[in-house]
Enzyme design. Structure first.
Site, mmCIF file in Angstrom:
data_model
loop_
_atom_site.group_PDB
_atom_site.id
_atom_site.type_symbol
_atom_site.label_atom_id
_atom_site.label_comp_id
_atom_site.label_asym_id
_atom_site.label_seq_id
_atom_site.Cartn_x
_atom_site.Cartn_y
_atom_site.Cartn_z
ATOM 1 N N HIS A 299 55.325 111.963 -96.162
ATOM 2 C CA HIS A 299 56.639 111.837 -95.514
ATOM 3 C C HIS A 299 56.817 110.376 -95.137
ATOM 4 C CE1 HIS A 299 57.430 116.157 -94.648
ATOM 5 N NE2 HIS A 299 56.130 116.216 -94.797
ATOM 6 N N ALA B 79 58.555 122.576 -98.380
ATOM 7 C CA ALA B 79 57.460 123.220 -99.103
ATOM 8 C C ALA B 79 57.105 124.476 -98.312
ATOM 9 C CB ALA B 79 56.264 122.284 -99.178
HETATM 10 N N1 HPA Z 1 52.181 128.124 -94.679
HETATM 11 C C1 HPA Z 1 52.917 127.316 -93.890
HETATM 12 N N2 HPA Z 1 53.504 126.220 -94.331
HETATM 13 C C2 HPA Z 1 53.358 125.909 -95.627
HETATM 14 C C3 HPA Z 1 52.598 126.697 -96.501
HETATM 15 C C4 HPA Z 1 51.977 127.869 -95.996
HETATM 16 O O1 HPA Z 1 51.286 128.623 -96.714
HETATM 17 N N3 HPA Z 1 52.637 126.105 -97.727
HETATM 18 C C5 HPA Z 1 53.431 124.997 -97.590
HETATM 19 N N4 HPA Z 1 53.857 124.873 -96.318
#
Ligand code: HPA
Length: 274
Positions: free
Chosen positions: A60, A112
């Site tokens: 980031h 993500a």
């Molecule tokens: N959990 C929480 N946040 C995330 C995950 C996950 O499995 N993968 C990417 N961000």
């Protein structure tokens, strides 16, 4: 509150002459590289904007880009703030309110996320239909400023139905399959336990992550339309056959980056068309 917004807006105005874009794009983990697809006119490090906390997470970078994506004027947050970094959740709302004060109307958030569905594997893109705030926190806690928004904002359509349809139309035009589902927000920074994931699945969650909901909540409060997109980087705990790491989420982000970029470049110019 108005003073903090004004100070931040003034700092942005000083660096960027001309109209401020109506659309804001927030780039999630591993997606910061999309900034290179923007014809950037102005770059402002968050450190130069009063009240914008500096992101501490690898992947980031922490700057505001103002320019055009596929011809569409856009302001792009390359790097976002997370509550797990220690920022009060109210501070996560400040950038959103600042853009609104500058004239922004639409927030497009990407993140993500881990998948709770077996068939929605790493590399999938999920249009966010709705969310569950499991953090116990809300960026609107505290004195309410009626000039910004109502004390008790309605949350029955956080993610604009019209913008969701536009995301699907962009996916179709680019030949990209899109999933849809409910995003569950936890503060992190620990990933979830398998028991938590089983519970979240029973609650109706399709994906889990550590961002987006604070920004989306603040945006709805101040009257913006919101679109949200999760890049699935892994199966969530207990569904995944192996342990989850941040490196894995970044690696899948990098692999799926091109797909996400094509979708965004197709979608963004349609945002302001009705
Ligand atoms: N959990 C929480 N946040 C995330 C995950 C996950 O499995 N993968 C990417 N961000």
């Amino acid at each position: 509150m108005q003073n903090a917004i004004k100070a931040a807006a003034d700092a942005i105005r000083k660096k960027h002459e001309g109209a401020f874009p109506k659309t804001i794009l927030v780039l999630g983990s591993g997606l910061g590289g999309f900034g290179e697809r923007i014809e950037t006119k102005t770059t402002i490090p968050y450190g130069d904007i009063p009240g914008f906390p500096i992101s501490t997470v690898p992947g980031h970078s922490g700057q505001l880009l103002i320019g055009e994506a596929a011809g569409a004027p856009i302001a792009c947050m390359q790097g976002r703030l997370h509550v797990y970094e220690g920022h009060p959740i109210q501070q996560v709302a400040l950038p959103i309110r600042t853009y609104r004060a500058l004239g922004a109307e639409v927030l497009v958030v990407t993140n993500a996320a881990g998948s709770l569905r077996e068939e929605m594997g790493p590399g999938s893109l999920m249009v966010i239909d709705d969310h569950i705030n499991h953090s116990g926190r809300n960026p609107l806690i505290g004195a309410n400023d009626e000039e910004i928004g109502p004390r008790f904002p309605d949350m029955s359509e956080v993610y604009s139905g019209e913008l969701r349809e536009k995301l699907f139309a962009a996916g179709k035009a680019e030949g990209i399959d899109l999933e849809r589902g409910v995003y569950l927000y936890t503060t992190g920074p620990s990933f979830e336990t398998p028991a938590e994931i089983r519970m979240f699945a029973k609650w109706g969650a399709d994906a889990v992550g550590m961002s987006t909901v604070p920004e989306a909540t603040a945006a709805v409060h101040c009257g913006m339309r919101v679109a949200g997109m999760s890049l699935i980087t892994n199966h969530a705990a207990g569904i995944a056959a192996h342990k989850i790491t941040h490196d894995e989420t970044l690696a899948v982000g990098a692999q799926s980056f091109d797909k996400m970029s094509r979708l965004m470049l197709r979608f963004l110019p349609t945002v302001s068309q009705s």
